[in-house]
Design a protein around this motif. Structure first.
Motif, PDB file in Angstrom:
ATOM      1  N   ILE A 190       0.855  -1.238  -0.219  1.00 42.95           N
ATOM      2  CA  ILE A 190       0.178   0.148   0.116  1.00 42.95           C
ATOM      3  C   ILE A 190       0.971   1.162   0.124  1.00 42.95           C
ATOM      4  N   ASP A 191       0.837   2.006  -0.885  1.00 42.90           N
ATOM      5  CA  ASP A 191       1.499   3.460  -1.010  1.00 42.90           C
ATOM      6  C   ASP A 191       0.467   4.297  -1.224  1.00 42.90           C
ATOM      7  N   ILE A 192       0.077   4.944  -0.298  1.00 43.78           N
ATOM      8  CA  ILE A 192      -1.113   6.142  -0.495  1.00 43.78           C
ATOM      9  C   ILE A 192      -0.659   7.341  -1.224  1.00 43.78           C
ATOM     10  N   ALA A 193       0.690   7.538  -1.327  1.00 42.45           N
ATOM     11  CA  ALA A 193       0.939   8.681  -2.174  1.00 42.45           C
ATOM     12  C   ALA A 193       0.889   8.559  -3.775  1.00 42.45           C
ATOM     13  N   ILE A 194       0.744   7.378  -4.209  1.00 42.16           N
ATOM     14  CA  ILE A 194       0.574   6.943  -5.504  1.00 42.16           C
ATOM     15  C   ILE A 194      -0.952   6.791  -5.723  1.00 42.16           C
ATOM     16  N   ARG A 195      -1.857   6.934  -4.971  1.00 38.19           N
ATOM     17  CA  ARG A 195      -3.314   6.387  -5.277  1.00 38.19           C
ATOM     18  C   ARG A 195      -4.252   7.026  -6.276  1.00 38.19           C
ATOM     19  N   LEU A 196      -4.848   6.370  -6.945  1.00 29.60           N
ATOM     20  CA  LEU A 196      -5.664   6.626  -7.967  1.00 29.60           C
ATOM     21  C   LEU A 196      -4.799   7.270  -9.124  1.00 29.60           C
ATOM     22  N   GLN A 197      -3.783   6.576  -9.512  1.00 29.52           N
ATOM     23  CA  GLN A 197      -3.010   7.037 -10.741  1.00 29.52           C
ATOM     24  C   GLN A 197      -3.572   6.710 -11.877  1.00 29.52           C
ATOM     25  N   ALA A 198      -3.695   7.485 -12.892  1.00 27.85           N
ATOM     26  CA  ALA A 198      -4.002   6.867 -14.494  1.00 27.85           C
ATOM     27  C   ALA A 198      -2.903   5.756 -14.946  1.00 27.85           C
ATOM     28  N   PRO A 199      -3.404   5.050 -15.748  1.00 27.50           N
ATOM     29  CA  PRO A 199      -2.531   4.067 -16.566  1.00 27.50           C
ATOM     30  C   PRO A 199      -1.462   4.877 -17.063  1.00 27.50           C
ATOM     31  N   SER A 200      -0.197   4.075 -16.706  1.00 32.32           N
ATOM     32  CA  SER A 200       1.288   4.806 -17.179  1.00 32.32           C
ATOM     33  C   SER A 200       2.128   3.779 -17.513  1.00 32.32           C
ATOM     34  N   ALA A 201       3.275   3.770 -17.668  1.00 32.97           N
ATOM     35  CA  ALA A 201       4.083   3.096 -18.157  1.00 32.97           C
ATOM     36  C   ALA A 201       4.584   2.012 -16.802  1.00 32.97           C
ATOM     37  N   ALA A 202       4.751   2.880 -15.803  1.00 31.74           N
ATOM     38  CA  ALA A 202       5.101   1.934 -14.466  1.00 31.74           C
ATOM     39  C   ALA A 202       3.934   1.069 -14.039  1.00 31.74           C
ATOM     40  N   HIS A 203       2.829   1.841 -14.312  1.00 35.45           N
ATOM     41  CA  HIS A 203       1.487   0.873 -13.775  1.00 35.45           C
ATOM     42  C   HIS A 203       0.371   0.769 -14.851  1.00 35.45           C
ATOM     43  N   TRP A 204       0.576  -0.348 -15.683  1.00 37.42           N
ATOM     44  CA  TRP A 204      -0.278  -0.406 -16.800  1.00 37.42           C
ATOM     45  C   TRP A 204      -1.675  -0.016 -16.864  1.00 37.42           C
ATOM     46  N   LEU A 205      -2.457  -0.529 -15.782  1.00 28.52           N
ATOM     47  CA  LEU A 205      -3.667  -0.266 -15.577  1.00 28.52           C
ATOM     48  C   LEU A 205      -3.870   0.986 -14.574  1.00 28.52           C
ATOM     49  N   GLY A 206      -2.977   1.579 -14.205  1.00 23.51           N
ATOM     50  CA  GLY A 206      -3.041   2.467 -13.090  1.00 23.51           C
ATOM     51  C   GLY A 206      -3.083   1.931 -11.724  1.00 23.51           C
ATOM     52  N   THR A 207      -3.191   2.592 -10.705  1.00 22.62           N
ATOM     53  CA  THR A 207      -3.456   2.388  -9.085  1.00 22.62           C
ATOM     54  C   THR A 207      -4.764   2.515  -8.857  1.00 22.62           C
ATOM     55  N   ASP A 208      -4.973   1.814  -7.535  1.00 21.68           N
ATOM     56  CA  ASP A 208      -6.428   1.901  -6.860  1.00 21.68           C
ATOM     57  C   ASP A 208      -6.384   2.996  -5.945  1.00 21.68           C
ATOM     58  N   HIS A 209      -7.288   3.040  -4.984  1.00 19.84           N
ATOM     59  CA  HIS A 209      -7.543   4.117  -3.926  1.00 19.84           C
ATOM     60  C   HIS A 209      -6.204   3.921  -2.836  1.00 19.84           C
ATOM     61  N   PHE A 210      -5.797   2.866  -2.816  1.00 22.36           N
ATOM     62  CA  PHE A 210      -4.571   2.728  -1.841  1.00 22.36           C
ATOM     63  C   PHE A 210      -3.327   2.764  -2.642  1.00 22.36           C
ATOM     64  N   GLY A 211      -3.177   2.998  -3.624  1.00 24.07           N
ATOM     65  CA  GLY A 211      -1.851   3.106  -4.394  1.00 24.07           C
ATOM     66  C   GLY A 211      -1.344   1.691  -4.820  1.00 24.07           C
ATOM     67  N   ARG A 212      -2.253   0.492  -4.761  1.00 24.56           N
ATOM     68  CA  ARG A 212      -1.750  -0.686  -5.204  1.00 24.56           C
ATOM     69  C   ARG A 212      -1.916  -0.838  -6.946  1.00 24.56           C
ATOM     70  N   ASP A 213      -1.039  -1.575  -7.304  1.00 22.53           N
ATOM     71  CA  ASP A 213      -1.109  -1.692  -8.716  1.00 22.53           C
ATOM     72  C   ASP A 213      -2.431  -2.536  -9.316  1.00 22.53           C
ATOM     73  N   LEU A 214      -3.018  -1.891 -10.035  1.00 23.76           N
ATOM     74  CA  LEU A 214      -4.269  -2.428 -10.591  1.00 23.76           C
ATOM     75  C   LEU A 214      -4.219  -3.897 -11.299  1.00 23.76           C
ATOM     76  N   LEU A 215      -3.163  -3.781 -12.330  1.00 24.30           N
ATOM     77  CA  LEU A 215      -2.737  -5.011 -12.956  1.00 24.30           C
ATOM     78  C   LEU A 215      -2.375  -6.506 -12.051  1.00 24.30           C
TER      79      LEU A 215
END
Lengths: 497, 282
Positions: free
Chosen positions: B46-71
């Motif tokens: 869990i990394d709250i600092a990067i929560r709800l990020q849109a899909p990117s190269a680092a997180h292909w499907l983005g992150t959820d509300h806890f900053g977890r990797d959706l993929l």
């Protein structure tokens, strides 16, 4: 016969048409539908600890001698004025004239004496008996005067009488208040559709200033997503505390709604079972304390709404001491402390989570933070009934997350057999000292000492002060922004012209 | 029978539904297996600092509300679905098939008992009963497996009995009897091999239903528990974030729909390929 029938029919149609035409004109402007998360177990505020009861009936249906206003101040209610003797022992309350209960019976001093005796009785179901503990004797001087003698000066006595647990009930109707609440308030109970909603109507015989609303309904919507949808669809007019903080930004950008983020008396804590190994060890509790990052819980679970706390005390209170720095987030130190306590390998605990999102979401975050220092927390979601039974009553837990929403409730740490199982004579002594003090400055100093004591002993993980996320229609005014007591006081609510 | 298998596979290559369903199913199983060895990120991280990020190269499907990797969560969610469904269908097969075979072999009161028990269990809608069982035993992955498994038992018991009864009428059974083989041996050597194809098809379909049931239970908070991710739970958590981050609901929703569709196509294809009657028609 036929002619007569058609005349009746046409008269009926005309009446129906008139009602239909008239209905929208006024129905929209003098009724309100509030959303509430929890359904009250019953409607007698003097016989249950559930905040959901007060959220419906406080100040609306039932009134006490005093009441708590929107800013937390003590205001006169059924008592129009009072005198306190110089030694702070004797209180004389003078009741308003012409006050009657919803069943028509008149309010007199005997009702007040009855209400408090009932609350103080050995077999009383009152959830806050401690409020009445300082009372030595009660006497109805005449029909409209009550004299209360205390065992000792009690600084917050007038505030305490403003709690929902201290409202005045009538001997004739007290037993039936759970299903059919009969109070003196500006609203009368009308109907309770179990599981759906509770309806109140204006009390035409109210003794005080009449309320602007004709009707008030409380719709029970436990699901956060459904709450958001109901607001957006206009099914409800107001949610005093929306259970979905993630949606506030959306409502803020919508001109149809007002968003009011205020304070509550809810200290949200990671409660620890101080009576059970390994959490009975101070060093272990300190390790837990350093393992936790409250700000991450606020951001992750509450989407940034909430104020970190370092002890069991509300930041908006004058006696508040900021102790958040005492136990900063420091995983290395937590691991070090665990090692000192002989738990270098960590240990396993259970973390029981009641339904609100601060607990369910907060629990996941805290479990991850604990895991980072080697403490494996097993998450166990529980319903409120299970929580009350397993955790609150039987202390069958290691850790739990809960918000203590009663105002000024630091005294619970001095209670014997409370669910924290924290038995500390030193803290009991501090509370005794507090009860003996009446000067504001003295009380604040003692309260500061109490906060520091709890923080130093890491009794619980102190997380944050719960915010109140009010969302209501933009043309509605008079709702409380903060909640100094558990209440949805509708007495000043009206629709703007 | 490698001859038959080769023949079936050969015909399978010409069956579009079977191919498509098989590909989706294989992909799903591959992702589930892969998650055992590798996921882009740890799902408990869990990394709250990067929560709800849109899909990117680092997180292909983005992150959820806890900053977890959706993929990563979807991958581990696939694995959890497979485990629950596999064990639950296994329970159904392991208990249902012997019961059904016994009923067909013995007839009489044994059959009555097995069938009435099946009717009784069948009378409750499966998901509702699963909710009841998990409410009783407590929420959790294991209990949801048991709950889903229990409601697979009558499905297989009925199917086995029905198919076995037909087989018992055949001449080769009469011949086996005449040769002095007793009921259990006939069941093992002659009846079960002849009903296996029907059971395989049914198992595929039950597998899809079990995945749906697991998602349903987890959605209600009765299935897989945090910190383990589950597709149903992800849908539930995404619900209040529908307006801010719709992809949190779309991806697990798509995963469930695609997997169930794939399994159903696969099962339908298998039935077409394995059913002797359809074979003759062609």
């Amino acid at each position: 016969m036929n002619k007569h029938f058609s005349r009746v029919m046409s008269a009926g149609l005309a009446l129906a048409a008139g009602l239909l035409l008239a209905a929208p004109a006024w129905a929209a402007k003098d009724s309100i539908t509030m959303g509430v998360v929890l359904e009250p177990p019953h409607l007698d505020p003097t016989a249950g600890a559930a905040a959901a009861i007060d959220e419906v009936v406080y100040a609306n249906v039932f009134e006490g001698l005093t009441r708590i206003g929107r800013d937390g101040a003590v205001l006169p209610a059924l008592a129009k004025r009072w005198e306190v003797s110089g030694d702070g022992i004797t209180y004389s309350f003078h009741l308003h004239e012409g006050v009657s209960f919803h069943d028509g019976s008149a309010l007199d001093a005997e009702d007040v004496v009855f209400s408090f005796r009932r609350a103080m009785a050995e077999d009383s179901a009152n959830a806050q008996k401690a409020l009445f503990e300082p009372i030595e004797s009660l006497q109805a001087k005449d029909a409209k005067t009550v004299e209360i003698t205390l065992k000792r000066p009690t600084g917050h006595f007038l505030f305490n009488l403003g709690w929902g647990d201290a409202v005045i009930v009538a001997p004739e109707s007290a037993e039936g208040n759970k299903a059919m609440p009969i109070g003196t308030g500006p609203f009368k109970f009308e109907r309770w559709a179990k599981g759906a909603q509770i309806d109140l109507v204006r009390n035409p015989d109210y003794w005080g200033e009449a309320v602007a609303l004709e009707r008030a309904s409380f719709k029970i919507i436990p699901d956060p997503a459904a709450a958001v949808a109901a607001l957006l669809a206009g099914d409800i007019d107001a949610f005093a505390n929306l259970p979905a903080p993630e949606s506030l930004a959306q409502f803020e950008s919508d001109p149809r709604f007002t968003v009011a983020v205020g304070s509550t008396e809810g200290e949200t804590i990671l409660a620890l079972n101080n009576g059970k190994a390994p959490l009975d060890d101070l060093t272990v509790r300190q390790a837990v304390c350093h393992a936790i990052d409250s700000q991450a819980v606020i951001d992750g679970a509450m989407f940034g709404y909430g104020t970190p706390i370092g002890s069991h005390f509300a930041p908006h209170h004058p006696a508040y001491v900021d102790l958040t720095g005492d136990c900063a987030h420091d995983p290395d130190k937590a691991r070090q402390l665990l090692k000192e306590a002989g738990h270098a390998e960590g240990f396993e605990v259970t973390l029981k989570l009641p339904p609100p999102s601060y607990a369910r979401r907060g629990g996941e975050i805290i479990a991850a933070q604990l895991a980072a220092v080697g403490i494996e927390a097993e998450l166990i979601p529980v319903e409120w009934a299970q929580w009350l039974d397993q955790v609150f009553k039987n202390k069958d837990y290691d850790m739990t997350i809960v918000s203590h929403t009663e105002p000024m409730d630091i005294g619970i740490y001095a209670r014997e057999d409370y669910y924290f199982d924290y038995k500390d004579p030193a803290f009991v002594a501090i509370m005794d000292k507090l009860n003996g003090a009446s000067a504001e400055a003295d009380r604040n100093a003692i309260l500061a000492e109490a906060q520091k004591h709890l923080s130093k002993n890491a009794v619980n993980g102190f997380l944050f002060q719960l915010a109140k996320h009010g969302v209501w229609k933009a043309d509605l005014e008079g709702l409380w922004e903060n909640s100094p007591v558990q209440a949805n006081d509708l007495t000043e609510v009206r629709w703007k012209e | 029978m490698p001859e038959g298998l080769r023949e079936i596979l050969a015909r399978g290559l010409g069956h579009r539904g079977f191919l498509l369903g098989g590909a989706v199913t294989l992909g799903f199983l591959f992702v589930a297996l892969l998650s055992l060895l590798w996921t882009p990120y740890a799902v408990t991280e869990i990394d709250i600092a990067i929560r709800l990020q849109a899909p990117s190269a680092a997180h292909w499907l983005g992150t959820d509300h806890f900053g977890r990797d959706l993929l990563s969560m979807l991958m581990v969610g696939a694995r959890n679905s497979v485990v629950v469904a596999l064990v639950a269908v296994g329970i159904g097969l392991a208990i249902g098939v012997p019961l059904g075979a016994l009923a067909a072999a013995r007839r009489g009161w044994v059959e009555e008992l097995v069938m009435r028990f099946s009717d009784f269990t069948f009378a409750f809608p499966a998901l509702l009963s699963a909710v009841m069982i998990t409410a009783w035993l407590g929420p959790g992955a294991v209990n949801s497996i048991i709950a889903i498994g229990i409601f697979n038992i009558p499905v297989f018991a009925r199917l086995t009995r029905g198919s076995a009864l037909v087989v018992w009428q055949r001449e080769f059974i009469l011949a086996a009897r005449a040769a002095g083989k007793h009921g259990a041996r006939i069941t093992l050597e002659h009846v079960l091999p002849n009903v296996a194809s029907v059971l395989i098809v049914q198992a595929t379909i039950q597998f899809a239903l079990a995945i749906l049931a697991e998602a349903g239970l987890s959605y209600l908070g009765l299935g897989t528990q945090p910190p383990q991710p589950s597709w149903g739970k992800m849908l539930n958590e995404a619900q209040t974030l529908m307006f801010q981050a719709p992809r949190l609901a779309i991806f697990p929703g798509l995963a469930i729909a695609l997997t169930v569709l794939g399994l159903n196509l696969f099962g339908d294809g298998l039935r077409d390929l394995l059913d002797p009657r359809l074979r003759r028609v062609r």
